[in-house]
Scaffold this active site. Structure first.
Site, PDB file in Angstrom:
ATOM      1  N   HIS A 240       0.861  -1.193   0.000  1.00 16.64           N
ATOM      2  CA  HIS A 240       0.000   0.000   0.000  1.00 16.64           C
ATOM      3  C   HIS A 240       0.891   1.234   0.000  1.00 16.64           C
ATOM      4  CE1 HIS A 240      -3.807  -2.116   1.808  1.00 16.64           C
ATOM      5  NE2 HIS A 240      -3.747  -2.202   0.494  1.00 16.64           N
TER       6      HIS A 240
ATOM      7  N   HIS B 282     -11.101  -9.413  -6.764  1.00 15.24           N
ATOM      8  CA  HIS B 282     -10.835  -8.122  -6.106  1.00 15.24           C
ATOM      9  C   HIS B 282     -10.019  -7.257  -7.065  1.00 15.24           C
ATOM     10  CE1 HIS B 282      -9.726  -5.216  -3.144  1.00 15.24           C
ATOM     11  NE2 HIS B 282      -8.652  -5.802  -2.671  1.00 15.24           N
TER      12      HIS B 282
ATOM     13  N   GLU C 285      -8.100  -4.559  -6.439  1.00 14.29           N
ATOM     14  CA  GLU C 285      -6.870  -3.874  -6.019  1.00 14.29           C
ATOM     15  C   GLU C 285      -5.712  -4.400  -6.874  1.00 14.29           C
ATOM     16  OE1 GLU C 285      -6.364  -3.825  -1.753  1.00 14.29           O
ATOM     17  OE2 GLU C 285      -5.082  -2.054  -1.879  1.00 14.29           O
TER      18      GLU C 285
ATOM     19  N   ASP D 175      -2.728  -5.337  -6.671  1.00 16.84           N
ATOM     20  CA  ASP D 175      -1.866  -6.488  -6.391  1.00 16.84           C
ATOM     21  C   ASP D 175      -2.477  -7.785  -6.926  1.00 16.84           C
ATOM     22  OD1 ASP D 175      -3.702  -5.799  -4.318  1.00 16.84           O
ATOM     23  OD2 ASP D 175      -2.772  -7.236  -2.962  1.00 16.84           O
TER      24      ASP D 175
ATOM     25  N   HIS E 289     -11.922  -6.634   1.856  1.00 15.16           N
ATOM     26  CA  HIS E 289     -11.924  -5.363   2.546  1.00 15.16           C
ATOM     27  C   HIS E 289     -12.260  -4.173   1.661  1.00 15.16           C
ATOM     28  CE1 HIS E 289      -7.675  -4.018   1.247  1.00 15.16           C
ATOM     29  NE2 HIS E 289      -7.992  -5.065   0.536  1.00 15.16           N
TER      30      HIS E 289
ATOM     31  N   ASP F 267      -8.242 -11.705  -0.395  1.00 13.00           N
ATOM     32  CA  ASP F 267      -7.412 -11.181   0.708  1.00 13.00           C
ATOM     33  C   ASP F 267      -7.713 -11.849   2.065  1.00 13.00           C
ATOM     34  OD1 ASP F 267      -5.796  -9.316  -0.615  1.00 13.00           O
ATOM     35  OD2 ASP F 267      -7.325  -7.761  -0.513  1.00 13.00           O
TER      36      ASP F 267
ATOM     37  N   TYR G 273      -1.697  -9.151   9.728  1.00 12.34           N
ATOM     38  CA  TYR G 273      -2.518  -8.873   8.543  1.00 12.34           C
ATOM     39  C   TYR G 273      -3.948  -8.515   8.982  1.00 12.34           C
ATOM     40  CZ  TYR G 273      -4.305 -10.076   3.804  1.00 12.34           C
ATOM     41  OH  TYR G 273      -4.889 -10.082   2.565  1.00 12.34           O
TER      42      TYR G 273
ATOM     43  N   HIS H  47      -2.788 -14.050  -0.704  1.00 14.21           N
ATOM     44  CA  HIS H  47      -1.440 -13.743  -0.199  1.00 14.21           C
ATOM     45  C   HIS H  47      -1.026 -14.843   0.773  1.00 14.21           C
ATOM     46  CE1 HIS H  47      -1.531  -9.605  -1.692  1.00 14.21           C
ATOM     47  NE2 HIS H  47      -2.690  -9.420  -1.091  1.00 14.21           N
TER      48      HIS H  47
HETATM   49 FE1  FEO Z   1      -6.880  -5.759  -1.207  1.00 19.77          FE
HETATM   50 FE2  FEO Z   1      -4.328  -7.975  -1.667  1.00 19.77          FE
HETATM   51  O1  FEO Z   1      -5.394  -6.509  -2.035  1.00 19.77           O
END
Ligand code: FEO
Length: 398
Positions: free
Chosen positions: A23, A80, A82, A84, A146, A165, A193, A226
């Protein structure tokens, strides 16, 4: 690198051993991370679940081509938006432009907002299914876990949950599975996390877990986006999330301070001694915020019954390391925690009042409405009052 998880699921992600901040510069990742992407082959159709972060897009596509002819990918699942997880979509969809992209309605907005591309989006909602031949993927919206677009999917027959996530860890490991890695490291990364990313959404975490458990689906594996895959007792992390989502605290108190000429540090240590005098079983930890990792401190606050925070007064305010940390704390909306403030001053002495206000704004219940203000460098008498203040705190935490 690719990695066969079973006869039909292959990991095609990227282990990022170098990652130390996530982030932007906001979140520390001392043990790296991974961006997990999965290729799922049914008898008739093949789906790709998520991709990797933009810097690894080229490497991802190159590796994917070794695993499959890209034209054979029938569906892309974007759990998702985002970057990544979606970062390789632009490059992938330049190669296979018409491939449908399954995501939530909010996912269409987020992906469009990121990439401004007119992709073949197929919005889905909870309960929608995608037939792969002999097995299907079932979609489960996970709004605000999230991001608004977040989604899980579940592979029938193999009984694998892909929760993106959720249940993840920023933890690079070639061992891939939860039962093979160091259990202490895994726990540390999983709780860090949760504490730093999921705490504000704890109520939603609790209700989503209830919803999933009520579906009574078998779960043989949980493959987050992850870190390692949960295959040994996979529900252990679901149970931990249920515990963490319920105003989690241990018998633990965290004292955080910054200091200019050691007065506030010595006060912090006297407070710790006072707590210990009346409550010798509680785990007391002290952190100088200017010399510690904010996200590690957040994890300690997450475990704590109370956060005791100190800063001397400077220019009618507080030191910036404490201000920055409290800004993060406020956003995390911790539940049912206590707080107390302290600090040294020379003349105007606003810091403690400011800290009290910030603690209350962040939802912490003050143990002492006044806090502890010590003039100049504390002498033995002042340190005795700090120790007494610690004892009052220690008693309130029994
Ligand atoms: Fe919300 Fe691993 O990105």
């Amino acid at each position: 690198m690719s990695f066969k998880i079973n006869d039909c699921v292959t990991w095609v992600g990227k282990i990022d051993w170098e990652l130390r901040k996530f982030h932007g510069e906001e979140l520390s990742t001392h043990r790296g991370s991974s961006y997990n992407s999965f290729l799922v082959r049914g008898n008739n159709k093949t789906a790709l679940i998520d991709t990797v972060w933009n810097p690894f897009a080229g490497e991802f596509i190159e590796n994917l081509k070794k695993e499959i002819d890209l034209e054979e990918i029938d569906y892309i699942i974007a759990n998702h938006a985002e970057s990544d997880h979606s970062g390789a979509l632009p490059e992938l969809l330049r190669e296979i432009p018409d491939t449908p992209v399954y995501c939530t309605r909010a996912g269409v907005k987020s992906l469009s907002g990121h990439y401004h591309e007119d992709w073949n989006f197929k919005p889905v909602k909870t309960g929608d299914k995608l037939e792969l031949g002999g097995k299907e993927l079932i979609f489960i919206e996970a709004k605000l876990l999230h991001w608004p677009d977040s989604m899980f999917c579940y592979l029938t027959e193999d009984a694998i949950l892909f929760p993106n996530d959720a249940f993840g860890q920023h933890y690079a490991s070639e061992l891939m599975y939860n039962d093979l890695v160091d259990q202490g490291e895994l726990y540390d990364e999983a709780i860090k996390y949760y504490a730093n990313i999921l705490t504000p959404f704890s109520k939603l975490v609790a209700s989503k877990i209830k919803e999933i458990l009520e579906l009574n689906l078998p779960v043989k594996m949980i493959c987050p986006s992850h870190g390692v895959i949960w295959r040994q007792d996979p529900l252990q992390i679901v149970n931990k999330y249920a515990e963490w989502a319920d105003a989690y605290q241990e018998d633990h108190v965290t004292i955080i301070y910054d200091t200019m000429w050691d007065g506030t540090r010595r006060t912090a240590e006297a407070i710790a001694a006072g707590i210990k005098d009346v409550n010798d079983s509680i785990n007391i930890k002290l952190y100088n915020a200017a010399r510690s990792d904010n996200n590690d401190i957040i994890t300690e606050i997450f475990k704590s019954k109370a956060m005791i925070v100190g800063s001397p007064t400077i220019n009618k305010g507080i030191l910036h390391s404490i201000a920055a940390l409290l800004e993060v704390v406020k956003g995390l909306s911790f539940q049912e925690k206590k707080g107390a403030a302290f600090g040294c001053y020379g003349w105007s002495g606003e810091s403690v009042k400011l800290l009290n206000g910030m603690l209350e704004e962040a939802g912490f219940k003050l143990i002492n409405e006044e806090g502890l203000r010590l003039l100049w460098n504390p002498d033995q008498e002042a340190l005795k009052s700090a120790k007494d203040y610690g004892s009052e705190i220690g008693t309130a935490l029994v």
